[in-house]
Motif scaffolding. Structure first.
Motif, short mmCIF file in Angstrom:
data_model
loop_
_atom_site.label_atom_id
_atom_site.label_comp_id
_atom_site.label_asym_id
_atom_site.label_seq_id
_atom_site.Cartn_x
_atom_site.Cartn_y
_atom_site.Cartn_z
N VAL A 95 -6.11 -4.35 7.13
CA VAL A 95 -6.07 -5.49 6.21
C VAL A 95 -5.88 -4.99 4.78
O VAL A 95 -5.02 -5.48 4.03
N GLU A 140 -7.45 -14.19 -7.47
CA GLU A 140 -6.43 -13.30 -8.03
C GLU A 140 -5.00 -13.83 -7.79
O GLU A 140 -4.05 -13.34 -8.38
N TYR A 150 -3.50 -11.54 6.78
CA TYR A 150 -2.65 -10.43 7.21
C TYR A 150 -2.66 -10.10 8.69
O TYR A 150 -1.67 -9.64 9.23
N PHE A 158 2.72 2.05 7.06
CA PHE A 158 2.81 0.62 6.81
C PHE A 158 3.59 -0.09 7.92
O PHE A 158 3.24 -1.19 8.32
N ALA A 188 -4.66 -2.10 3.76
CA ALA A 188 -3.35 -1.48 3.56
C ALA A 188 -2.27 -2.53 3.32
O ALA A 188 -1.42 -2.39 2.44
N PHE A 189 -2.32 -3.59 4.12
CA PHE A 189 -1.33 -4.67 3.98
C PHE A 189 -1.48 -5.34 2.61
O PHE A 189 -0.51 -5.56 1.88
N ALA A 190 -2.73 -5.65 2.24
CA ALA A 190 -2.98 -6.34 0.98
C ALA A 190 -2.49 -5.50 -0.20
O ALA A 190 -1.86 -6.03 -1.13
N ALA A 212 -16.57 -11.00 -3.52
CA ALA A 212 -15.28 -10.34 -3.22
C ALA A 212 -14.31 -11.35 -2.59
O ALA A 212 -13.10 -11.36 -2.90
N ASP A 213 -14.84 -12.21 -1.73
CA ASP A 213 -13.96 -13.19 -1.07
C ASP A 213 -13.46 -14.24 -2.07
O ASP A 213 -12.30 -14.65 -2.03
N VAL A 237 1.20 -0.90 10.58
CA VAL A 237 0.36 -2.07 10.25
C VAL A 237 1.16 -3.36 10.45
O VAL A 237 0.67 -4.34 11.02
N LEU A 267 -10.61 -5.08 -11.29
CA LEU A 267 -9.41 -5.65 -10.68
C LEU A 267 -8.18 -5.55 -11.57
O LEU A 267 -8.24 -5.94 -12.75
N GLU A 280 1.11 -5.56 -0.82
CA GLU A 280 1.55 -6.81 -1.48
C GLU A 280 1.00 -6.92 -2.90
O GLU A 280 1.17 -7.95 -3.55
N LEU A 327 -2.13 -7.06 -3.89
CA LEU A 327 -3.29 -7.94 -4.02
C LEU A 327 -4.57 -7.14 -3.76
O LEU A 327 -5.14 -7.17 -2.67
N GLU A 328 -5.01 -6.45 -4.79
CA GLU A 328 -6.13 -5.53 -4.70
C GLU A 328 -7.44 -6.23 -4.27
O GLU A 328 -8.18 -5.71 -3.44
N ALA A 329 -7.70 -7.40 -4.81
CA ALA A 329 -8.96 -8.08 -4.48
C ALA A 329 -9.01 -8.46 -3.01
O ALA A 329 -10.08 -8.50 -2.39
N HIS A 330 -7.81 -8.75 -2.43
CA HIS A 330 -7.77 -9.01 -0.99
C HIS A 330 -8.23 -7.76 -0.23
O HIS A 330 -9.03 -7.84 0.70
N ALA A 382 -8.97 -12.60 3.83
CA ALA A 382 -7.88 -11.61 3.85
C ALA A 382 -7.54 -11.19 5.29
O ALA A 382 -6.39 -10.86 5.59
N SER A 426 -10.71 -12.71 -4.03
CA SER A 426 -9.44 -12.53 -3.33
C SER A 426 -8.61 -13.82 -3.42
O SER A 426 -7.38 -13.79 -3.37
N ALA A 484 6.38 -8.68 -3.38
CA ALA A 484 7.08 -9.02 -2.15
C ALA A 484 6.03 -9.29 -1.08
O ALA A 484 5.05 -8.56 -0.97
N ARG A 503 -10.06 -5.30 -1.32
CA ARG A 503 -11.49 -5.03 -1.56
C ARG A 503 -12.40 -5.92 -0.73
O ARG A 503 -13.48 -5.51 -0.34
N SER A 504 -11.98 -7.16 -0.53
CA SER A 504 -12.86 -8.06 0.25
C SER A 504 -13.00 -7.53 1.68
O SER A 504 -13.98 -7.80 2.36
N ILE A 547 -15.10 -3.72 1.13
CA ILE A 547 -16.48 -3.81 0.68
C ILE A 547 -17.43 -3.99 1.87
O ILE A 547 -18.59 -3.57 1.83
#
Lengths: 431, 431
Positions: free
Chosen positions: A406, B259, B360, B81, A408-410, B252-253, B84, B290, A413, A415-418, B356, B256, B134, A420-421, A424
């Motif tokens: 999850v 952001e 994904y 990737f 790696a995919f985020a 964190a959620d 994934v 972030l 794209e 979307l760092e906070a994705h 997240a 996400s 992207a 981290r959720s 964490i």
């Protein structure tokens, strides 16, 4: 007289059917509808009452039909017709009950459960046109699927006649079908009332039902704020005959479509040029007996045609190109050809199923996609009155395994906070 | 800082969630989109190339992505990737394969067969946004359901970068998901090309996929000529916590979601005012790390909130009022509460399912109804890529029994030719 076209080439067919696709919006109608909707949005009940006075010719003191009005309608109504109405309702109920859908759930791996729930819409609004004729069949075809879906509130709006009344047949059909509240409102202003709500009409979640160009445009404009079923254009039929059908029956079926309005389209495709001429002649004969002959004659002449083709596969190819609202397969062994029909709203198999059977009694819905939209729209159904929710359950162990993917995919794209959720939850075991 | 609202009254909630319903159309965007669509309709390919030059900064000599470009993308892409991406595609395929529907047929009486067929759309167009990031996940979530539905042609349009290229991750995802042709086109002009067709892009039957306000408005304007999935607004999450969840996980959620953009909405409802304050503090701490903190901060401050309520039923009632796109039930025994959720796009059960995961990897779709439209729209699904036809078969004997009722109903509606098409079959036995 209906034109006969023998062995049409691709360009002729293209011209014929591209014209039946929806035309670009009519600016005058669109502006007028936009003004009406704006007024309803802003002034609610008062604007609705005022448009009703202006357009339906009656100043109402109350928009909602009372229990007394419904009871009095049931008393007035012809008992033979009530019986027909009940038979029709029962058949529609029987067909649509097969459309009820279940959710599902499954486990794609240890500690994981995924699923989908199907839930009814809370409150829907059915629009039933008024005007020259009252169509109780429309009430049944719209309200019964909503009832089967499990909608808690099924509202109906239909324009009052100048004496402020609704036809007793419409009220009886509404009662039979399970409509919960009935409002005297028509046109774009009724669609606005359903979409925005007024003092006496709560806003609905979805609006279904046919209507004139103003109603269709109003539905188009409120789409997104509420859901709508489809945008209906003029009605149409395509009949395919292999030459073994009665010319009089075929002509009668074409006329049943042509009498709707001058823009209605009735098309026959046959492999027999003799039959084509016989049908052409029978149309002229039968036209003479029809009360709506002027409308039917204009429709046949301007929008109808008889196409003569080489063989049935050619006819079916044209049917798929037209994607007709109604398709009659007046051929031997009609079930042999059913799998080849890719685009059609309602299909009538064999020579003993005139479209009128489906309009009133057989059970399948008569609210159908027109103008080639059967390529992507479906007949009205229980599906129109439900929606789905999807759900995901992972145990902690299952999630911790998935978390790196999850993240790696985020991150790919951006979307760092994705990410981290997910991560964490790896860092700390919280109890 | 995210506002905390304790024990909100009905008016507060109303104000909060009615604001998230779709706003009236933005006139400037609507006019601009209408002009672009008109140009594409009239001048096709040339207008599309010219808008691409103007808006994406590149004059293309060819709109379609070549096989060489795709192969080169597959060579470039990071192999971890790619793995994934394949895992994600497999899970999405697994979930959506449960959505495949069958037709039905049944006999409600002697000599009668009624049924419904489910057929795929022929050609669909998937829109994939470009711009700052992207989103290969969007490609998978849109194309895989279309592929499972059986669509013959799955087109994709996405804006090129100024060097005329498409990101390799997008191309790899398209190849994995079964996209058949890829076009370099973005914005309202891409939607116009899909709806009307151009010299090199055939018109499609349905357009799906997310996009900015111009794309959303363009989809709204072409709806009816083609089908569309839904009109997407800003993304949103509602998290319900019974107080037994980690404040850091909840924060964190929320982040996400926040952001995504400044208009995104992140809401937490909890029964614990202590937890509310802990989450508020954790948000501030986590925001600092972030890269998109400015966006997330604006979203939380202007559109986010933490609501403290008395008990879980109160929280669930608010959830049904909001009809959120994403709903996390961070509670003990989440399945106990699932049946009470009437309106939500995608539901995440328990404390180990951050949104997240669903964006994904889990398998359910991430293209979801926003702004309260989960009251009537569904997550994107295989249903979006099929339509139904209904059919009716009566033997002659069965029809002759039904004919009088058909005629009675037709005549009550003033449609004589409908009645005659039934009765004429009684008058003569044609063989």
């Amino acid at each position: 007289m209906i034109p006969v076209i023998s062995y049409p080439d691709a360009a002729t067919l293209d011209a014929l059917f591209s014209a039946s696709r929806l035309s670009p919006e009519n600016r005058a109608i669109s502006d007028s509808v936009s003004r009406i909707l704006g007024d309803i949005r802003q002034s609610g009940e008062e604007a609705l009452l005022s448009y009703t006075e202006q357009l339906d010719g009656v100043r109402l003191s109350r928009l909602e039909v009372t229990e007394e009005e419904i009871n009095s309608a049931l008393d007035q109504i012809d008992s033979d017709f009530l019986q027909v109405l009940k038979t029709s309702a029962a058949q529609i109920r029987s067909f649509h009950s097969h459309q009820k859908r279940n959710g599902f759930s499954f486990s794609p791996g240890k500690g994981i459960l995924l699923g989908q729930m199907v839930t009814p819409l809370d409150r829907v609004g059915i629009y039933v046109p008024g005007g020259t004729a009252a169509y109780p069949s429309t009430v049944l075809m719209n309200a019964i699927p909503a009832k089967i879906a499990g909608c808690r509130e099924i509202f109906m709006a239909t324009p009052p006649s100048p004496n402020g009344q609704i036809s007793p047949e419409i009220l009886a059909a509404a009662r039979l079908a399970g409509v919960t509240r009935i409002f005297k409102a028509g046109g774009a202003q009724a669609i606005g009332a359903f979409a925005y709500g007024t003092a006496s009409i709560p806003a609905v979640d979805k609006i279904t039902g046919p209507g004139n160009a103003y109603v269709a445009e109003a539905k188009r404009q409120v789409f997104g704020l509420v859901a709508i079923d489809m945008i209906a254009g003029p009605s149409e039929i395509l009949i395919i005959s292999d030459g073994h059908s009665s010319p009089r029956h075929l002509a009668a079926d074409l006329l049943s479509q042509a009498e709707h309005d001058k823009m209605a389209r009735a098309v026959l495709i046959t492999t027999s040029s003799q039959l084509a001429l016989q049908v052409q002649q029978s149309l002229e004969e039968q036209l003479l007996c029809l009360p709506r002959q002027e409308i039917a004659r204009a429709s046949l002449k301007q929008r109808g045609c008889i196409l003569v083709v080489n063989d049935l596969p050619a006819a079916i190819q044209i049917a798929n190109q037209m994607a007709p609202e109604h398709l009659e397969l007046c051929v031997d062994s009609p079930f042999d050809h059913l799998p080849d029909i890719r685009h059609a709203g309602s299909i009538f198999l064999g020579c003993h199923c005139p479209e009128a059977l489906g309009d009133y009694l057989a059970g399948p819905n008569h609210t159908l996609p027109t103008g080639g939209t059967a390529r992507f729209f479906s007949p009205l159904s229980v599906d129109d009155f439900v929606k789905t929710s999807q759900y995901t359950y992972y145990t902690r162990e299952a999630f911790l395994q998935a978390a790196p993917s999850v993240a790696a995919f985020a991150r790919k794209e951006g979307l760092e906070a994705h990410g981290r959720s997910a991560l964490i939850r790896k860092e700390e075991a919280y109890e």
